[in-house]
Design an enzyme around this catalytic site. Structure first.
Site, short mmCIF file in Angstrom:
data_model
loop_
_atom_site.label_atom_id
_atom_site.label_comp_id
_atom_site.label_asym_id
_atom_site.label_seq_id
_atom_site.Cartn_x
_atom_site.Cartn_y
_atom_site.Cartn_z
N ASP A 195 0.88 -1.16 0.00
CA ASP A 195 -0.17 0.18 0.11
C ASP A 195 0.71 1.33 -0.16
O ASP A 195 2.01 1.10 0.22
CB ASP A 195 -0.90 -0.13 1.16
CG ASP A 195 -2.12 0.26 1.03
OD1 ASP A 195 -2.50 1.13 0.28
OD2 ASP A 195 -3.11 -0.24 1.65
N GLY A 239 -4.03 4.13 -8.62
CA GLY A 239 -4.10 5.00 -9.98
C GLY A 239 -3.39 6.05 -9.97
O GLY A 239 -3.32 6.88 -10.87
N ASP A 250 -10.57 2.73 -3.00
CA ASP A 250 -11.17 1.54 -2.50
C ASP A 250 -12.50 1.53 -2.86
O ASP A 250 -13.40 2.37 -3.28
CB ASP A 250 -11.21 1.54 -1.02
CG ASP A 250 -9.92 1.44 -0.44
OD1 ASP A 250 -8.88 1.58 -1.04
OD2 ASP A 250 -9.79 1.29 0.82
C1 GLA Z 1 -6.14 1.31 1.75
C2 GLA Z 1 -6.42 0.07 0.64
C3 GLA Z 1 -7.12 -1.14 1.17
C4 GLA Z 1 -6.79 -1.68 2.27
C5 GLA Z 1 -6.46 -0.50 3.24
C6 GLA Z 1 -6.01 -1.13 4.81
O1 GLA Z 1 -7.04 1.84 1.75
O2 GLA Z 1 -6.31 0.58 -0.50
O3 GLA Z 1 -7.35 -1.78 0.02
O4 GLA Z 1 -5.49 -2.44 1.98
O5 GLA Z 1 -5.75 0.37 2.95
O6 GLA Z 1 -5.89 -0.28 5.51
#
Ligand code: GLA
Length: 630
Positions: free
Chosen positions: A188, A255, A275
């Protein structure tokens, strides 16, 4: 006049010496999209985040793993059991090692007081599964930054709570893969995005400041090179610690940071959006971020519009039409099929959706060709996917809440209009035949998916737009990065309807397209329209893996949908770095030129569109009806 003569001759001279203003157009003879790691087909499995967020423990992970095995989903390919955010306790200051939270993962407690995920990964491996772990490219994680206060966030001092990879890449990757036996990592990016000195969490002493490399609101204020460099460091460590190549590398920067232009060279899958939430409109938003990136996905490097939300919200047991649509579209787009549901709660009908082998087969087709939009509107879309055995798959997606009567034509399928076309509905199993075109009623939020056979329009070959998995715009000519206005702006995941709504964020506008000009128009050269072909900006280089064909043909020229500002373009075809054919310099307002090259025996074909002078912004060119034939 004198000036253009100068550039024309300079352009010619540069061919021999290598052009001075665009040396990345020099043919390489290579395929620069990633082929390392394990992702010949899109990853399939389960991830804890959508089901539990940070509130995870060993029991929950194993419970879903058990259902995956016992329901037969594992045998159908759902193999990776991925732990997301929430697994760590802290970083040990003496050794630099990340410590696992043994309160929630008790099997990680070792007799000597250390922690290890090896017992858990051993158990998953013994079940025939793969095991996935999660980290952040910065010092801190998304849960820490956006879910501050969550009970499973790391504990201890500011330094102990720095559990992310930053400054620890080699050590952490070695521990995760060599010691603990993981096979998959999602990395991430919140730690390099959300902790400026002005953040309240920095000001109040919770975390150390990290001057943001990603500004989510501005590509201009994003340090693309530095972001890429950090992810490359992880790729190298994965390579180093996994000499057997048994790893999958999932990039998660939503992205941003122009990731479209480099992720395919670095990792196995890359998130294209923020997300997903369990809402129809948000599913459409996430889908749209991948739907027009068909040329940026290949075996080993896939677009990732985020995990499945089947089972929850508008994809729950009362919304099976939506659940089937979500699954169908992820399959068609070669998105990873990662279940995000507490499978203990899944009923037989939900397991049957996830286990529809005919739909899974589209996603896992060895050709690796992401579906291409054959018809595009805000209401109905028709996507066509080429399969390795010569069949096609077609999906008709009704994005609206009202029924639509769709027309499906042989031309959209790139099949002959005078021969019978056979279709099998992959949800009902019903078969049907038609010649030329047919009408299909598509219910609200329904997606009809068929496997299709018929006589190909090109009996001895394929349009390049039928083979996106073989086509990589290694240099796509986009220099003026613009935010993509075409993405459905659904409800925001974190903000609700506060503020002005989610603006366009993904700076991928103007990328290369199959059967469309880069900005979405029909391919057209001086009024001649091309239903098929590749649209791309000038000063571009496309790599094509030759599936063993003998000839490449195309009609080339400056596309009508932009303004070349008096520039001219030459189209060149290379085979394993050797110049095979080139057009004359094409100006706007000239008819399409035919270009053809004998490509027999060449492994990598490169299509270069070179301008006669630098600068002036991006403008589109067309490789009309570009095809590989015998
Ligand atoms: C981000 C990612 C998610 C998830 C969260 C975890 O928002 O995009 O898919 O992994 O972190 O905190």
């Amino acid at each position: 006049m004198l000036r253009s003569l100068y550039w024309a001759s300079a352009g010619l001279a540069m061919i021999a010496a290598g052009p001075a203003f665009a040396d990345d157009l020099a043919a390489t003879g290579g395929w620069s999209a990633n082929t390392k790691g394990q992702a010949a087909t899109p990853p399939m499995g389960w991830n804890s985040w959508n089901a539990f967020h940070g509130d995870i423990d060993e029991e929950k992970v194993l419970a879903s793993a058990n259902v995956i095995v016992n329901s037969g989903l594992a045998a159908k390919g759902f193999k990776s059991i991925n732990i997301d955010d929430g697994w760590w306790l802290k970083r040990d200051m003496a050794t630099g090692r990340v410590i696992i939270r043994t309160k929630t993962f008790p099997s990680a407690a070792m007799p000597d007081g250390s922690t290890s995920f090896r017992p858990l990964t051993d158990r998953l491996h013994a079940m025939g599964l793969r095991a996935g772990i999660y980290s952040d490219i910065g010092r801190n994680t998304c849960g820490q930054v956006f879910g501050n206060g969550s009970s499973t966030n790391p504990e201890g001092s500011v330094a102990e709570r720095e559990v992310g990879l930053y400054g620890h890449v080699d050590q952490d990757i070695g521990i995760f893969f060599k010691e603990w036996g993981f096979d998959y990592i999602k990395v991430d990016g919140c730690g390099i995005r959300a902790l400026p000195a002005s953040s309240p969490l920095v000001k109040n002493g919770t975390y150390r400041a990290f001057s943001p490399l990603i500004d989510f609101d501005s590509i201009q204020r994003t340090d693309v090179k530095a972001v890429r460099g950090l992810f490359e460091e992880v790729a190298q460590a994965l390579d180093r610690h996994n000499p057997d190549g048994q790893y999958t590398f999932s990039l998660c920067i939503w992205g941003s940071a122009d990731v479209r232009s480099w992720a395919a060279k670095v990792g196995n899958l890359s998130r294209t959006s923020e997300d997903i939430t369990p809402q129809w409109s948000r599913m459409l938003h996430n889908m749209d971020t991948a739907a027009r990136r068909e040329l940026y996905a290949h075996p080993g490097s896939w677009n990732d519009p985020d995990m499945l939300f089947i089972g929850s919200g508008e994809f729950d047991a009362a919304h099976m039409t939506e659940a089937r649509s979500h699954f169908s579209m992820w399959a068609m787009l070669n998105a990873p099929l990662i279940i995000g549901f507490d499978l203990r709660k899944a009923n037989a009908e939900q397991l049957a959706v996830l286990g529809n082998s005919a739909i899974i087969a589209l996603n896992q087709d060895p050709g690796g060709h992401q579906a291409v939009l054959a018809y595009d509107s805000n209401d109905l879309q028709i996507y066509v996917k080429t399969l390795a055995n010569g069949d096609k798959a077609v999906a008709l997606l009704n994005r609206t809440s009202a029924p639509i009567e769709a027309d499906l034509t042989a031309a959209q399928l790139k099949l002959a209009s005078d021969a019978q076309i056979g279709m099998t509905d992959l949800w009902s199993g019903k078969t049907m035949q038609f010649v030329g075109e047919t009408k299909l009623p598509v219910g609200p939020r329904e997606t009809l998916v068929y496997r299709v056979s018929g006589r190909h329009l090109l009996p001895n070959g394929s349009y390049l737009s039928e083979l996106p998995g073989n086509v990589y715009p290694a240099v796509d000519g986009v220099t003026a990065r613009q935010l993509d206005p075409m993405i459905h702006r659904g409800l925001g995941p974190w903000t609700g309807t506060r503020g002005g709504g989610e603006p366009p964020r993904y700076a991928g506008w103007g990328g290369a397209r199959a059967d469309r000009a880069p900005l979405g128009q029909e391919l057209s050269i001086y009024g001649t329209k091309f239903p098929y072909g590749i649209g791309i900006m000038a000063n571009s280089r496309i790599e094509v893996r030759n599936p063993g064909k003998r000839k490449l043909v195309a009609q080339v020229g400056i596309d009508d949908s932009g303004d070349a500002g008096g520039r001219r373009v030459r189209f060149e075809i290379y085979g394993d770095r050797k110049l095979l054919s080139q057009s004359a310099w094409q100006a706007a307002g000239t008819a399409p030129a035919s270009i053809e090259a004998s490509v027999a025996g060449y492994r990598i074909i490169e299509l270069v569109a070179r301008t006669d002078r630098p600068g002036g912004g991006d403008f589109p060119v067309s490789w009309g009806n570009a095809a590989l034939t015998d």
